[in-house]
Design an enzyme around this catalytic site. Structure first.
Site, PDB file in Angstrom:
ATOM      1  N   ALA A  68      17.200  55.455  51.836  1.00 23.18           N
ATOM      2  CA  ALA A  68      17.589  54.047  51.788  1.00 23.18           C
ATOM      3  C   ALA A  68      16.480  53.255  51.082  1.00 23.18           C
ATOM      4  CB  ALA A  68      17.777  53.529  53.209  1.00 23.18           C
ATOM      5  N   GLN A  70      14.598  51.007  52.100  1.00 21.60           N
ATOM      6  CA  GLN A  70      13.390  50.885  52.924  1.00 21.60           C
ATOM      7  C   GLN A  70      12.992  52.219  53.555  1.00 21.60           C
ATOM      8  OE1 GLN A  70      11.131  48.539  53.317  1.00 21.60           O
ATOM      9  NE2 GLN A  70      12.178  47.413  51.702  1.00 21.60           N
ATOM     10  N   SER A  71      13.290  53.314  52.881  1.00 24.96           N
ATOM     11  CA  SER A  71      12.973  54.634  53.415  1.00 24.96           C
ATOM     12  C   SER A  71      11.466  54.828  53.623  1.00 24.96           C
ATOM     13  CB  SER A  71      13.488  55.683  52.422  1.00 24.96           C
ATOM     14  OG  SER A  71      12.959  56.951  52.741  1.00 24.96           O
ATOM     15  N   ASN A  72      11.087  55.143  54.861  1.00 25.75           N
ATOM     16  CA  ASN A  72       9.684  55.498  55.130  1.00 25.75           C
ATOM     17  C   ASN A  72       9.354  56.846  54.497  1.00 25.75           C
ATOM     18  OD1 ASN A  72       9.095  53.242  56.920  1.00 25.75           O
ATOM     19  ND2 ASN A  72      10.535  54.226  58.333  1.00 25.75           N
ATOM     20  N   ALA A  74      10.580  57.991  51.689  1.00 25.90           N
ATOM     21  CA  ALA A  74      10.330  57.786  50.254  1.00 25.90           C
ATOM     22  C   ALA A  74       8.908  57.251  50.039  1.00 25.90           C
ATOM     23  CB  ALA A  74      11.369  56.828  49.676  1.00 25.90           C
TER      24      ALA A  74
END
Ligand SMILES: *Cc1c(COP(=O)(O)O)cnc(C)c1O
Length: 310
Positions: A68, A70-72, A74
């Protein structure tokens, strides 16, 4: 796999007596996996240790992953790539926001290339990832793709390691409560501690969390009953602020000075409270709350106003 290639481990475990009392437990500890030491920390670091070791073995020049906006995961893939001298390509859901916030700022700071997937179906998303792989190869590079959320039967070993730390730190622990997203964290804990000691709190990131978990455990060769998953905290969905999560964020901050995030750890603490309320966790159970990180996402949440009021 030999020595970890990054990360500050083992993470500490801390008693949380004021939070324990507030939720109706005699004893509660916080396992501080928000302090894993790379790129702002969080649970993805343990999984990335394994995925990145695989990538290095394969001679990769680029890490490619997806999540997503706001992927942590990523963000931490971008940080891991920087630490290892590799490039990161992040295929993120949705459209590019007008101004970067939260994790996205950190992705960019770490030098990751971001590709926006718009409203892609899962099939189209695989197409986008394949296109990035081709582009990297055409330029003479070697791509290594890390799956959504960084979860695979191999990377879940990072949470077998965490389970071993917990057994050392608290040999007679009864329960560990953790947010369930892409499932690798819960799968590793179940493999290391047994299903009866683990409660995963679903955040709504995958369509069928029991199936996801089954596939991960099968892939790890672990034959066990699936653990109990609390599915009462999804609310209006992954991206929305669930009422229990809002209350949980305040409670942790006001009892222990501990900041949680609205998507994962806030839901996980709300799930812990629900389990105490309905007796799945008894007041005397030696309970561990696994803090999996995620704070940067707080600062990009659409309901920031609601979180900051009162
Ligand atoms: C990804 C994530 C989780 C869930 O971990 P999975 O292994 O994907 O289930 C929990 N908390 C935070 C902060 C995360 O970023």
């Amino acid at each position: 796999m030999s020595t970890p290639i990054f990360g500050s481990l083992p993470t500490p475990i801390e008693p949380a007596p004021r939070l324990a009392e507030a939720v109706g437990l005699e004893r509660l500890w916080i396992k501080r996996d928000d302090l894993t030491g790379l790129g702002g920390g969080g649970n993805k670091v343990r999984k990335l240790q394994y995925s990145c070791a695989q990538a290095l073995e394969a001679g990769a020049t680029h890490l490619v992953t997806t999540g997503a906006a706001q992927s942590n995961h990523a963000r931490l893939t971008a940080a891991a790539a920087a630490r290892l001298g590799l490039e990161a390509v992040l295929v993120l859901g949705g459209e590019e926001p007008p101004a970067p916030q939260g994790n996205l700022v950190l992705d960019r700071l770490a030098g990751a290339r971001v590709v926006w997937s718009g409203k892609s179906t899962p099939q189209e998303l695989y197409g986008l990832i394949a296109a990035e792989e081709r582009r990297i190869r055409d330029d003479g590079g070697v791509p290594h793709v890390i799956p959504f959320g960084g979860s695979s039967p191999y990377s879940a070993r990072g949470y077998l390691d965490c389970a071993a730390e917990l057994r050392d730190q608290l040999p007679d622990l009864d329960r560990v409560v953790v947010a369930f997203g892409s499932g690798g964290t819960t799968a590793g804990l179940v493999a290391g501690l047994g299903a009866e000691r683990v409660i995963g709190v679903d955040v709504g990131a995958v369509p069928d969390p029991y199936r996801t978990l089954r596939e991960l455990l099968d892939g790890m060769g672990v034959r066990t009953e699936p653990p109990h998953l609390d599915r009462g905290q999804v609310g209006a969905g992954y991206a929305h602020l669930a009422p229990g999560a809002r209350a949980a964020l305040r409670l942790a901050a006001r009892t222990e000075g501990l900041f949680l995030d609205p998507t994962y750890t806030g839901r996980a603490l709300a799930g812990l409270r629900a389990c105490v309320a309905d007796g799945r966790i008894r007041p005397g159970d030696r309970t561990v709350f696994l803090h999996t990180g995620g704070l940067p996402g707080l600062f990009a949440h659409p309901d920031l106003g609601a979180l900051a009021s009162g």
